[in-house]
Design a protein around this motif. Sequence first.
Motif, short mmCIF file in Angstrom:
data_model
loop_
_atom_site.label_atom_id
_atom_site.label_comp_id
_atom_site.label_asym_id
_atom_site.label_seq_id
_atom_site.Cartn_x
_atom_site.Cartn_y
_atom_site.Cartn_z
N ASN A 1 30.99 16.60 88.58
CA ASN A 1 29.87 17.13 87.79
C ASN A 1 29.21 16.06 86.92
N ARG A 2 29.62 14.80 87.06
CA ARG A 2 29.00 13.71 86.31
C ARG A 2 27.89 13.07 87.15
N ARG A 3 26.87 12.62 86.47
CA ARG A 3 25.73 12.03 87.18
C ARG A 3 25.94 10.56 87.50
N THR A 4 26.87 9.94 86.83
CA THR A 4 27.05 8.50 87.03
C THR A 4 28.52 8.14 87.16
N GLU A 5 28.76 6.96 87.67
CA GLU A 5 30.12 6.47 87.85
C GLU A 5 30.78 6.19 86.51
N ASP A 6 32.12 6.27 86.47
CA ASP A 6 32.81 6.06 85.20
C ASP A 6 34.16 5.35 85.34
N MET A 7 34.46 4.82 86.53
CA MET A 7 35.73 4.13 86.69
C MET A 7 35.58 2.88 87.57
N LEU A 8 36.11 1.78 87.07
CA LEU A 8 36.17 0.54 87.86
C LEU A 8 37.52 0.47 88.57
N VAL A 9 37.49 0.13 89.85
CA VAL A 9 38.72 0.03 90.65
C VAL A 9 38.75 -1.33 91.33
N LEU A 10 39.89 -2.02 91.21
CA LEU A 10 40.09 -3.31 91.88
C LEU A 10 41.33 -3.23 92.75
N VAL A 11 41.26 -3.80 93.95
CA VAL A 11 42.41 -3.88 94.84
C VAL A 11 42.61 -5.32 95.27
N ASN A 12 43.84 -5.81 95.11
CA ASN A 12 44.15 -7.17 95.49
C ASN A 12 44.16 -7.32 97.00
N ASN A 13 43.50 -8.34 97.52
CA ASN A 13 43.33 -8.49 98.96
C ASN A 13 44.60 -8.91 99.68
N ALA A 14 45.58 -9.45 98.97
CA ALA A 14 46.83 -9.88 99.62
C ALA A 14 47.90 -8.80 99.57
N THR A 15 47.93 -8.01 98.50
CA THR A 15 49.05 -7.10 98.28
C THR A 15 48.65 -5.63 98.18
N ARG A 16 47.35 -5.34 98.11
CA ARG A 16 46.80 -4.00 97.91
C ARG A 16 47.23 -3.40 96.57
N PHE A 17 47.55 -4.27 95.64
CA PHE A 17 47.88 -3.85 94.28
C PHE A 17 46.61 -3.34 93.61
N THR A 18 46.69 -2.18 92.96
CA THR A 18 45.52 -1.52 92.38
C THR A 18 45.48 -1.66 90.86
N VAL A 19 44.28 -1.94 90.36
CA VAL A 19 43.99 -1.95 88.93
C VAL A 19 42.77 -1.06 88.73
N ALA A 20 42.81 -0.19 87.73
CA ALA A 20 41.67 0.70 87.48
C ALA A 20 41.42 0.85 85.99
N THR B 1 38.82 -4.14 103.35
CA THR B 1 39.08 -4.13 101.90
C THR B 1 38.20 -3.11 101.19
N ALA B 2 36.99 -2.86 101.74
CA ALA B 2 36.13 -1.82 101.17
C ALA B 2 36.79 -0.45 101.32
N ALA B 3 37.44 -0.22 102.47
CA ALA B 3 38.15 1.04 102.69
C ALA B 3 39.35 1.15 101.75
N TRP B 4 40.04 0.02 101.52
CA TRP B 4 41.18 0.02 100.61
C TRP B 4 40.76 0.45 99.21
N VAL B 5 39.67 -0.14 98.71
CA VAL B 5 39.27 0.14 97.33
C VAL B 5 38.72 1.57 97.21
N THR B 6 38.13 2.10 98.27
CA THR B 6 37.67 3.49 98.25
C THR B 6 38.85 4.44 98.17
N ARG B 7 39.87 4.18 98.99
CA ARG B 7 41.06 5.03 98.96
C ARG B 7 41.77 4.93 97.61
N ALA B 8 41.87 3.72 97.08
CA ALA B 8 42.50 3.54 95.77
C ALA B 8 41.74 4.30 94.70
#
Length: 384
Positions: free
Chosen positions: A58-77, A131-138
């Motif tokens: 129900n929000r009009r704009t994005e509100d979360m940054l998500v990063l995924v490491n390309n070697a380990t798939r470690f997630t930071v948000a 990697t785009a798919a990884w960050v979307t899933r994360a």
Amino acid sequence: MSIKPGNRNEVFDKGVKNMQIALTKKLADALEEKIPAIDGSINPLFTWTANWTKVWDNRRTEDMLVLVNNATRFTVAIYQVKRKELKNVEKMMKAAIVNTLLSMNLNPELVNEYMRLAGELEFVRNNNRQTAAWVTRAGLECAFHVGREYNGIQKMYCDTVGASSNYRIVNYSGNTNDSFYPYKAMVDALTELTGMQAYKCRAFELRVSLDLEVYKAERKVIVPADLEFARFHKVLQYVFHWKNYHLYDFAIIDEKTKKTVVRLVPTEEGLEYDQSAVLMEGHTLAEFLPEHKQMLYTYDMGDNWEHIIQLIRVIEEYDGELPYLLEASGQTPPEDVGGVGGFVNFREIMLNPEHPEYAEMKAWSRYWTPELREWERNPKVIHL
């Protein structure tokens, strides 16, 4: 390029000039910057793919940054991040990587060395569909976490909301040799990169007892000394199988007088009923232990479950994953059973299949058993 865990020897070249943050088109457009293409020659451990996404429909704009490491798939948000706050995005991203690693109790020296080797952040254009798919899933996983933990109304900022995602297995395709846990992949990569031990912190060994009249439910745990009370609450919820449905507080007890030294509450509302209480946000166990060796954790002010917490020992340098459950004995009550008296009555019914209320209580309590199952008694790392 992705590197499978356990096969990274050839990629740990320490000559990294900048840490690359490969932006999705959505995030690049939001930053309104012209950015170069990604440099594929850089060690993927120093490359992250980043996206800006929405948690609430129900929000009009994005509100979360998500990063995924390309070697380990470690997630930071990071949640919440509004458009106007993107001007500080580099600083936020660096802090979030550090804070997420530290929230998992990694050796601070190891984390600092990784960031030193990484250098400054450099934004590049993502051109990798995988990697785009990884960050979307994360992003979806982190959104579920935020939905469980926060109400979406209050204004707040947290840069460790991605931590729990790293304990979920990824790359599972039916072949268990290909699947792995991102947190373990990151730990292995950083220890191999730096030559430092993964875990090193001051810790407390604690005994937590819940007196149920007919017996005591006890848990022995090891936790970081700098663990915040809000996270300690989650540890206790996990080991006692509570569902986090109710209010709670902590009381630090003077060992000699048995009086409350300070009461810590989780919300501002708790201060309205007790002006002498302290908001627990930002406070850690080390502020009160080992000066005081006992505290009280009360969960559900109606059923009034009082857990007595005793300091057993201080471990100056603990070298394993934390928090850790050492021992567990005594089954805990189901939620909303009616306090100790209600539990004693409920347990008597559950121990007698011939009781006229047995079928009703069995259906209500679902999977509850009078004794702990073997997997509940076994020592284990607690992944929050």
